[in-house]
Design an enzyme around this catalytic site. Structure first.
Site, PDB file in Angstrom:
ATOM      1  NE  ARG A   1      -6.449  -0.172  11.187  1.00 13.74           N
ATOM      2  CZ  ARG A   1      -5.227  -0.329  10.676  1.00 13.74           C
ATOM      3  NH1 ARG A   1      -4.357   0.668  10.716  1.00 13.74           N
ATOM      4  NH2 ARG A   1      -4.855  -1.467  10.119  1.00 13.74           N
TER       5      ARG A   1
ATOM      6  CE1 TYR B   1       9.985  32.398   3.490  1.00 14.24           C
ATOM      7  CE2 TYR B   1      10.041  29.997   3.380  1.00 14.24           C
ATOM      8  CZ  TYR B   1       9.812  31.227   2.774  1.00 14.24           C
ATOM      9  OH  TYR B   1       9.412  31.272   1.464  1.00 14.24           O
TER      10      TYR B   1
ATOM     11  NE  ARG C   1      -2.698  -8.293   7.442  1.00 14.87           N
ATOM     12  CZ  ARG C   1      -3.296  -8.749   8.544  1.00 14.87           C
ATOM     13  NH1 ARG C   1      -3.877  -9.938   8.553  1.00 14.87           N
ATOM     14  NH2 ARG C   1      -3.343  -8.011   9.638  1.00 14.87           N
TER      15      ARG C   1
ATOM     16  CE  LYS D   1      -0.041  -0.411   5.006  1.00 14.85           C
ATOM     17  NZ  LYS D   1      -0.743  -0.971   6.162  1.00 14.85           N
TER      18      LYS D   1
ATOM     19  CB  CYS E   1      11.753  26.404   2.419  1.00 14.38           C
ATOM     20  SG  CYS E   1      12.852  27.525   3.317  1.00 14.38           S
ATOM     21  CG  MET E   2       6.631  23.772  -0.739  1.00 15.20           C
ATOM     22  SD  MET E   2       5.456  24.694  -1.730  1.00 15.20           S
ATOM     23  CE  MET E   2       4.612  25.649  -0.491  1.00 15.20           C
ATOM     24  CG  ASP E   3       9.856  24.319  -3.325  1.00 17.65           C
ATOM     25  OD1 ASP E   3       8.958  23.466  -3.440  1.00 17.65           O
ATOM     26  OD2 ASP E   3       9.648  25.545  -3.350  1.00 17.65           O
TER      27      ASP E   3
ATOM     28  CG  HIS F   1      -3.913  -4.885  11.669  1.00 12.99           C
ATOM     29  ND1 HIS F   1      -2.855  -5.445  10.988  1.00 12.99           N
ATOM     30  CD2 HIS F   1      -3.553  -3.604  11.922  1.00 12.99           C
ATOM     31  CE1 HIS F   1      -1.896  -4.525  10.827  1.00 12.99           C
ATOM     32  NE2 HIS F   1      -2.296  -3.410  11.391  1.00 12.99           N
TER      33      HIS F   1
HETATM   34  C1  PLP Z   1      -0.028  -1.958   6.714  1.00 11.82           C
HETATM   35  C2  PLP Z   1      -0.614  -3.225   7.114  1.00 11.82           C
HETATM   36  C3  PLP Z   1       0.178  -4.352   7.347  1.00 11.82           C
HETATM   37  C4  PLP Z   1       1.690  -4.289   7.392  1.00 11.82           C
HETATM   38  O1  PLP Z   1       2.045  -3.679   8.615  1.00 11.82           O
HETATM   39  P1  PLP Z   1       3.585  -3.497   9.049  1.00 11.82           P
HETATM   40  O2  PLP Z   1       3.493  -3.108  10.468  1.00 11.82           O
HETATM   41  O3  PLP Z   1       4.132  -2.423   8.199  1.00 11.82           O
HETATM   42  O4  PLP Z   1       4.221  -4.809   8.836  1.00 11.82           O
HETATM   43  C5  PLP Z   1      -0.453  -5.543   7.596  1.00 11.82           C
HETATM   44  N1  PLP Z   1      -1.798  -5.624   7.626  1.00 11.82           N
HETATM   45  C6  PLP Z   1      -2.589  -4.559   7.431  1.00 11.82           C
HETATM   46  C7  PLP Z   1      -4.051  -4.713   7.485  1.00 11.82           C
HETATM   47  C8  PLP Z   1      -2.031  -3.318   7.201  1.00 11.82           C
HETATM   48  O5  PLP Z   1      -2.822  -2.260   7.023  1.00 11.82           O
END
Ligand code: PLP
Length: 377
Positions: A133, A266, A223, A35, A313-315, A165
């Site tokens: 969540r 700045y 995961r 992601k 700064c921004m850039d 999770h």
């Molecule tokens: C981002 C995410 C992971 C990976 O998490 P890490 O802590 O970066 O290993 C696994 N499962 C879900 C649902 C996530 O959103």
């Protein structure tokens, strides 16, 4: 380096990190979380490296991220786990993207798209085992299971995963960890009783921190996210042998001598104590160098650490070069694996009071990701 700045990403490091995690996962399958543009490292090349390293599946937060993988020709199984309003569900089904549901309303929406397209939706059901969540809370879990089993009997969905999770896997010994494991096992038992279980259903819970610290959390699949990119999911326990994949580099765009008493950038937060040389680094908060790094972070230039001097700064931001005769074009390393004395993303995260996930995912679209294979140092 033809651009003023770049994020160099070592794909061999990602492959090796994934292989290490796969080994730590025992016999479990490994899903690579790609992601947010593979945590800022570049979606497609990193996904290919993740698969080459031993992952059998990919995971994204949003369907659009999964569709981008399909458009790039990536054919591995992909799961997307946040199904918000107006998600392109029909496109996801046509592209063989697996979806997750935490609520019956989401299941119904996916079922409707499945009937429309004539495609069976491959579904993972998410239980909230204590993070509050995503996921169905315990009270809603039986209802979600029943609805899913009915839709499965109708042939519009297939239940292929059951998951949850962790909230605190990165805090070893946190009491919620055992509680979530117990709650997950209870949720799996209910699924079995409801007819949503079976040996073909993939049970998955562990993120990077859990893979490396909690063998009991492996189930059928893990995961992995941050650890694949070589960043420690539990920094207080060390680096686990992972190698950071990203090096953020820039080249000095300007070097100049200024007198003592010069207010820099700045707000004049920094005033030079003596005559000195300043270098201009062409990266700013629009590129992910947080404004909060002002006075807190360091970079490597000309073989030495230099503080970020004055406001980011921004850039652009300035660094103090003392009397060193560095010239325009000199390479500046903001962070990297650390082997050449440069700061690490972990050091930036510590100095800025955040986590490495935020340091790497915030690098802006203006910074090209350049993919290399040079893990040998
Ligand atoms: C981002 C995410 C992971 C990976 O998490 P890490 O802590 O970066 O290993 C696994 N499962 C879900 C649902 C996530 O959103």
């Amino acid at each position: 380096m033809a651009t003023p700045a770049q994020a160099r990403v070592d794909l061999a490091a990602i492959e090796r990190n994934v292989a290490l995690l796969k080994e730590r996962a025992g016999g479990a399958e490994l899903m690579g979380a790609v992601k947010a543009d593979a945590y800022g490292h570049g979606l497609v090349p990193c996904s290919e490296a993740v698969l080459a390293g031993g992952a059998s599946r990919l995971g994204t937060a949003f369907v659009r991220e999964a569709l981008a993988l399909r458009e790039a020709g990536v054919t591995a199984p992909v799961l997307s786990w946040i199904i918000g309003p107006d998600e392109p569900i029909a496109e996801a089904l046509e592209a063989d993207v697996e979806l997750s549901a935490s609520a019956e309303t989401t299941l119904d929406e996916i079922a409707a798209a499945a009937r429309r397209t004539g495609r069976t939706a491959r579904m993972h059901l998410e239980a909230d085992t204590g993070m509050s969540r995503g996921g169905a809370p315990l009270a809603a879990w039986p209802g979600l299971l029943d609805r899913a089993v009915r839709l499965q009997a109708e042939g519009v969905i297939e239940i292929i995963g059951l998951w949850s999770h962790f909230a605190c896997a990165d805090i070893p010994g946190h009491p919620s960890i055992g509680a979530q494991l117990d709650a997950f096992e209870a949720a799996l038992k209910l699924a079995e009783q409801a007819g949503a279980g079976g040996s073909h259903v993939i049970r998955h819970l562990a993120n990077s921190a859990a893979i490396l610290t909690l063998p009991r959390s492996r189930f059928d699949m893990v995961r992995a996210g941050i650890a694949m990119y070589g960043l420690s999911p539990v920094p207080e326990l060390g680096d686990f042998g992972l190698r950071p994949a990203m090096t953020l580099l820039a080249r000095l765009a300007l070097v100049k001598q200024v007198p003592a008493g010069s207010g820099v950038s700045y707000g004049h937060l920094h005033v030079t104590e003596s005559e000195t040389r300043l270098g201009l680094v062409p990266l700013g908060y629009a590129d992910g160098v947080l404004r909060h790094a002002t006075g807190r972070a360091e970079v490597l230039a000309g073989g030495r650490r230099r503080p970020v001097t004055g406001r980011v700064c921004m850039d652009q931001f300035m660094i103090d070069l003392d009397d060193d005769l560095l010239a325009e074009g000199e390479e500046v390393v903001l962070f990297g694996p650390g082997g050449r004395g440069e700061p690490t993303a972990q050091e930036w995260a510590d100095n800025l009071g955040t986590i490495t996930h935020e340091i790497v995912t915030r690098i802006g679209a203006r910074v090209p990701r350049v993919h290399v294979r040079d893990s040998q140092e």
